[in-house]
Design a protein around this motif. Structure first.
Motif, short mmCIF file in Angstrom:
data_model
loop_
_atom_site.label_atom_id
_atom_site.label_comp_id
_atom_site.label_asym_id
_atom_site.label_seq_id
_atom_site.Cartn_x
_atom_site.Cartn_y
_atom_site.Cartn_z
N THR A 17 -0.86 10.81 -7.73
CA THR A 17 -1.78 11.00 -6.60
C THR A 17 -2.19 9.67 -5.95
O THR A 17 -3.37 9.40 -5.75
N PHE A 18 -1.19 8.85 -5.63
CA PHE A 18 -1.47 7.58 -4.97
C PHE A 18 -2.21 7.84 -3.67
O PHE A 18 -1.82 8.66 -2.87
N SER A 19 -3.30 7.10 -3.46
CA SER A 19 -4.07 7.28 -2.22
C SER A 19 -4.30 5.97 -1.48
O SER A 19 -4.98 5.95 -0.46
N SER A 20 -3.73 4.89 -2.00
CA SER A 20 -3.89 3.61 -1.31
C SER A 20 -2.66 2.74 -1.55
O SER A 20 -1.92 2.92 -2.52
N HIS A 21 -2.49 1.79 -0.67
CA HIS A 21 -1.39 0.84 -0.82
C HIS A 21 -1.59 -0.01 -2.07
O HIS A 21 -0.62 -0.35 -2.74
N ALA A 22 -2.82 -0.32 -2.39
CA ALA A 22 -3.11 -1.12 -3.58
C ALA A 22 -2.66 -0.40 -4.85
O ALA A 22 -2.13 -1.02 -5.77
N GLU A 23 -2.87 0.91 -4.91
CA GLU A 23 -2.43 1.68 -6.09
C GLU A 23 -0.92 1.64 -6.22
O GLU A 23 -0.39 1.49 -7.33
N ILE A 24 -0.22 1.79 -5.12
CA ILE A 24 1.24 1.74 -5.16
C ILE A 24 1.71 0.34 -5.55
O ILE A 24 2.61 0.18 -6.38
N GLU A 25 1.12 -0.67 -4.96
CA GLU A 25 1.49 -2.05 -5.26
C GLU A 25 1.29 -2.36 -6.74
O GLU A 25 2.15 -2.96 -7.39
#
Length: 108
Positions: A17-25
């Motif tokens: 449930t990625f909700s931000s670019h920071a989480e994906i990074e």
């Protein structure tokens, strides 16, 4: 070597449930998958991760095990502290079962 269906990879990435670019990074750095990043908006970045896992199912993760197994174990550790995996991400668990895998007592 573990084998997973394409749908299992889709559900695995969705389960985060990625909700931000920071989480994906952070995810990409944690699992040494920076080359999977297409540096686009959120949904294309998620698709990039899925395609990377489909194309590299035998890659070794940072802990020395299969990368997909390491990602699954991390997902369970982070998201299933107070609930069973079947309750947190039922579709992913269903696809794991279709692929011959189970999660018992919080262990893959």
């Amino acid at each position: 070597m573990p084998q997973f269906s394409r749908n299992a990879f889709v559900e695995l990435v969705d389960a985060f449930t990625f909700s931000s670019h920071a989480e994906i990074e952070t995810f990409l750095i944690r699992f040494e998958m920076e080359e999977a990043d297409n540096r686009s908006s959120l949904d294309p970045r998620k698709i990039g991760i899925i395609k990377y896992l489909i194309d590299h199912p035998d890659k070794t993760g940072p802990l020395g095990a299969n990368i997909v197994v390491e990602i699954i174990e991390y997902l369970i550790e982070m998201r299933c502290r107070y609930q069973e995996p079947e309750e947190v991400f039922p579709r992913f668990v269903r696809f794991l079962k279709c692929n011959g895998y189970v999660i018992e007592n919080g262990k893959f």
